[in-house]
Design a protein around this motif. Structure first.
Motif, PDB file in Angstrom:
ATOM      1  N   GLY A  65      12.192 -27.515  23.304  1.00 38.16           N
ATOM      2  CA  GLY A  65      12.410 -28.624  24.462  1.00 38.16           C
ATOM      3  C   GLY A  65      11.344 -29.686  23.466  1.00 38.16           C
ATOM      4  O   GLY A  65      11.097 -31.203  23.764  1.00 38.16           O
ATOM      5  N   LEU A  66      10.070 -28.927  23.112  1.00 35.84           N
ATOM      6  CA  LEU A  66       9.313 -29.696  22.538  1.00 35.84           C
ATOM      7  C   LEU A  66       9.236 -30.387  21.284  1.00 35.84           C
ATOM      8  O   LEU A  66       9.094 -32.228  21.300  1.00 35.84           O
ATOM      9  N   LYS A 124      17.937 -33.702  25.540  1.00 37.22           N
ATOM     10  CA  LYS A 124      18.156 -32.095  25.110  1.00 37.22           C
ATOM     11  C   LYS A 124      16.827 -31.639  25.381  1.00 37.22           C
ATOM     12  O   LYS A 124      16.833 -30.246  25.821  1.00 37.22           O
ATOM     13  N   ALA A 125      15.568 -32.320  25.434  1.00 39.43           N
ATOM     14  CA  ALA A 125      14.754 -31.429  25.829  1.00 39.43           C
ATOM     15  C   ALA A 125      14.748 -30.814  27.347  1.00 39.43           C
ATOM     16  O   ALA A 125      14.522 -29.367  27.581  1.00 39.43           O
ATOM     17  N   ILE A 126      15.251 -31.457  28.389  1.00 43.55           N
ATOM     18  CA  ILE A 126      15.213 -30.947  29.422  1.00 43.55           C
ATOM     19  C   ILE A 126      16.110 -30.182  29.767  1.00 43.55           C
ATOM     20  O   ILE A 126      16.106 -29.175  30.622  1.00 43.55           O
ATOM     21  N   ASN A 167       5.960 -29.627  31.199  1.00 42.86           N
ATOM     22  CA  ASN A 167       6.914 -29.821  30.519  1.00 42.86           C
ATOM     23  C   ASN A 167       8.323 -30.612  30.799  1.00 42.86           C
ATOM     24  O   ASN A 167       8.529 -31.529  30.498  1.00 42.86           O
ATOM     25  N   LEU A 168       8.992 -30.140  31.666  1.00 44.28           N
ATOM     26  CA  LEU A 168       9.503 -31.113  32.420  1.00 44.28           C
ATOM     27  C   LEU A 168       9.057 -31.871  33.350  1.00 44.28           C
ATOM     28  O   LEU A 168       9.963 -33.446  33.167  1.00 44.28           O
ATOM     29  N   GLY A 169       7.828 -32.200  33.582  1.00 44.12           N
ATOM     30  CA  GLY A 169       7.456 -33.591  33.793  1.00 44.12           C
ATOM     31  C   GLY A 169       6.938 -34.245  32.497  1.00 44.12           C
ATOM     32  O   GLY A 169       7.215 -35.954  33.232  1.00 44.12           O
TER      33      GLY A 169
END
Length: 751
Positions: free
Chosen positions: A665-666, A676-678, A703-705
């Motif tokens: 994700g990062l 894609k990251a989410i 990370n989601l934020g």
């Protein structure tokens, strides 16, 4: 000239006030001082006459009681002879322009530092009285006035006998050093080994102003593996300023910002004294072995602060720009020590039990070793053991070869060590003071039971109040040169250190020093597998990384590998080689050497695949992914993260699978592909919740934020950050808390 400089720095007011002050300090002062007073005027604001006069008068009265005043022209012929010898010394300032005649030292111990008047060749007795007076004043002042230093370092032992020898034999050097340190920040004391640099520096600390706490002391001869971080950490503790060692909490190497914090702390204080002993152990061909250490001493020399820095070194350090350390800025200065004068040297030999030897023979012997203090010490023992005729013959050979004092001392050492020479050589492998058990580890079947006692009697071995034994650095060099089987001695030293118990819950590097010494001796013995095992067995690789001491870790791993670890032969078993390569990569990454880290990781990955080490392979793939992400190549990072994800799913390692998904994700966030990251962050979040990994859950919410900020949806971003912050506070995780609070602050400011 010297008087004008003193009075100017004191900030004298009108010439009348200045003259009144000096009349009270030294009635009947000479004409040169009167002339100087006439030139002093203005700037009366800084002249603390009301505060200073009582202390000046008190010391003056005490001197009157102990030694009647009289015409200095009545000095004995012996004193005149010593004066003539002193004036011939290099760098002597005595002359017509500074025509001191009182021969006395009056002390002003008020204000920020000490100002000396009438400083012509004060005698040892006068220095002793001054030290006693200062000690009494410090006791009266009380500990409450010096609380700005909370954890004092331990200064070298300084017995009354040694103090008397130094003040009598080094009065010239003491006076010169005190003049230097009065107006300068840095005093560098140089000279060959055994010349008494450490002792002189220690003596100078007794003359620090009354209100200045006991100096910080760091001995490089006993901390030869020291890095910048080690010195700063000790200074942080000593000064009671933990922010200087923030790099430990932040798990990074110490650097310029941390030295800046130290300088800022020193600027806050009216004055501190820092003593660094044996700097030559940090040098090779006069240049610093570590860039951080060079930056540290250069900053101390050039920055504006109120500290006094005393440094001893056999050689003058050279900075990267080609300048010597004592030339780095206007504050630097150098004091080179030479041998003791003949009269003092003879007196020393007499005091060491040679009173029955003819004076002319003693003079010849003293001159034979050029007044070298350590050589004189060995000479006294040599004469008692072998007689003065044999000593004269040994020194005669030295003179024919025109050898310097250190080589003459080596000649005396060879004749003095006798049957204990091999034992002393074996003991010399210890870098730090060691107990009797360590010494007995070096015994052989031929070693006499009283060998340690005999070495102590001949001054070849020293002991302290804690029951530890150590060898003077120059003697250590002499002893180690004659050691034939060094590998065996180092192996015995390693065995000794491995037999000692480490603390159950160590909290700092010093508590792991025994393990570090065991590693050192294993490497010196060529037992590299054992050296690697020591790192693993004592958890050095985990704890030093946790404390942010990557510099020490890099050195430990470096000792196990050749100069070029990717081309040279690595003398480690394959499995151990993989461990060392992999952890060397982590250490390089922590230090910011990412390309070098990649080279280590690739070697470790190759070994893991050859040995079918699935877990090791996964670790190295993850390391490579992280390195490429830091290098700004997220596409390459994704290739490694996908490979490691497949391995962890195959071996059903759910926690690592969650971490791999988070890393993917990062990487996609870096590629500006938030959708894609989410997707990967949500998968990682679900696994963290399934396995009860609260820290992992908090990280994925954060990370989601961040991903929703990329999608320009601040509402959802705030919601995720708040949930993450709640978990961070629950776990007391400073990383999560700091990250979420910063993001929320930024978002709220933007709204």
């Amino acid at each position: 000239m010297f008087h004008r400089k003193n009075l100017g720095i004191l900030g004298a007011g009108t010439s009348e006030k200045a003259r009144a002050l000096v009349d009270r300090i030294s009635p009947g002062t000479n004409s040169s001082l009167v002339k100087a007073l006439k030139k002093v005027s203005g700037n009366s604001e800084n002249f603390k006459i009301k505060e200073e006069l009582p202390e000046i008068e008190e010391f003056r009265e005490e001197n009157k009681k102990e030694k009647p005043e009289g015409n200095t022209e009545d000095r004995t012929e012996e004193n005149k002879k010593e004066k003539t010898e002193e004036n011939s010394k290099p760098g002597s300032k005595i002359g017509p322009e500074t025509d001191f005649k009182t021969g006395k030292l009056n002390k002003l111990a008020a204000g920020s530092y000490t100002s000396f008047f009438n400083m012509e060749t004060p005698s040892g007795d006068e220095f002793i009285r001054l030290i006693d007076w200062l000690d009494r004043k410090r006791e009266e002042k009380g500990a409450s006035d010096v609380t700005d230093i909370r954890n004092l370092s331990t200064l070298p032992s300084y017995q009354a006998e040694l103090k008397k020898i130094v003040t009598e034999n080094r009065a010239y050097e003491l006076r010169k050093a005190l003049e230097y340190i009065e107006y300068r920040k840095v005093l560098l004391i140089t000279g060959i080994g055994g010349m008494g640099k450490s002792t002189l520096a220690r003596a100078l600390t007794d003359f620090r102003p009354v209100g200045v706490p006991e100096p910080f002391y760091f001995d490089f001869s006993r901390n030869r593996d020291a890095k910048l971080g080690d010195v700063l950490e000790k200074l942080a503790s000593c000064l009671g300023a933990p922010e200087i060692a923030d790099f430990r909490k932040e798990r990074r190497a110490a650097g310029e910002v941390d030295v800046g914090k130290l300088i800022a702390e020193l600027k806050k204080r009216s004055q501190s004294w820092l003593l660094f002993d044996g700097l030559e152990f940090m040098l090779e061909d006069r240049r610093f072995l570590e860039e951080g250490m060079e930056m540290f001493f250069s900053a101390l020399s050039c920055s504006t602060h109120n500290a006094k820095i005393l440094i001893t070194s056999r050689v003058r350090p050279v900075l990267k720009n080609g300048e010597s350390l004592d030339e780095a800025g206007e504050a630097g200065e150098n004091l080179r020590l030479f041998g003791l004068r003949t009269g003092f040297a003879v007196k020393y030999l007499t005091g060491k039990g040679l009173s029955c030897t003819e004076p002319d023979i003693l003079e010849e012997l003293a001159a034979g070793v050029d007044g070298h203090p350590l050589a004189l010490k060995l000479l006294a023992e040599f004469v008692k053991k072998s007689g003065d005729i044999e000593a004269r013959e040994a020194l005669s050979i030295c003179r024919e070869r025109e050898e310097d004092a250190a080589k003459k001392a080596k000649k005396l050492f060879d004749g003095l060590a006798g049957d204990e020479k091999e034992l002393l050589g074996r003991i010399s492998v210890y870098r730090k003071p060691a107990d009797i058990k360590a010494l007995k580890m070096m015994f052989t079947e031929k070693t006499p039971a009283n060998a340690v006692t005999r070495l102590l009697e001949r001054s070849l071995l020293e002991t302290d109040s804690c029951g530890n034994y150590w060898i003077q650095p120059l003697i250590m060099e002499f002893a180690s040169r004659g050691l034939e089987n060094k590998e065996e001695a180092h192996m015995l030293a390693c065995k000794y250190y491995l037999s000692t118990d480490l603390p159950e819950n160590p909290g700092k590097k010093e508590e792991l020093s025994l393990a570090i010494e065991a590693h050192h001796h294993a490497c010196e013995a060529g037992a590299y597998d054992l050296g690697a095992w020591v790192i693993y067995r004592s958890n050095l690789y985990l704890l030093l990384d946790l404390w942010g001491d990557s510099g020490t870790l890099a050195e430990l791993y470096g000792r196990l590998l050749p100069e070029d670890p990717f081309k040279g032969e690595v003398l480690l078993r394959k499995e151990i080689k993989g461990f060392v390569f992999g952890n060397s990569g982590l250490t390089c990454s922590r230090l910011g050497y990412l390309k070098k880290a990649v080279e280590y990781y690739e070697q470790a990955l190759k070994i893991a695949r050859e040995t079918e080490d699935w877990r090791g392979e996964g670790n190295r793939l993850g390391n490579l992914g992280n390195a490429y992400l830091q290098l700004g190549d997220p596409e390459k990072a994704i290739q490694y993260y996908e490979q490691i994800l497949e391995i962890h799913r195959k071996i059903d390692d759910r926690n690592r699978e969650s971490a791999d998904l988070g890393n993917l994700g990062l990487a996609y966030s870096r590629l500006k592909e938030p959708e894609k990251a989410i997707k990967y962050f949500e998968q990682a979040l679900n696994i963290a919740r399934e396995t009860g990994d609260r820290r992992g859950e908090g990280k994925r919410l954060g990370n989601l934020g961040k991903a929703y900020i990329q999608l320009e949806d601040p509402g959802k971003a705030i919601d995720f950050f708040k949930k993450s912050l709640t978990i961070g506070k629950e776990l007391n995780d400073p990383g999560i808390i700091r990250f979420c609070e910063q993001e929320l602050k930024w978002l709220e400011a933007g709204s």
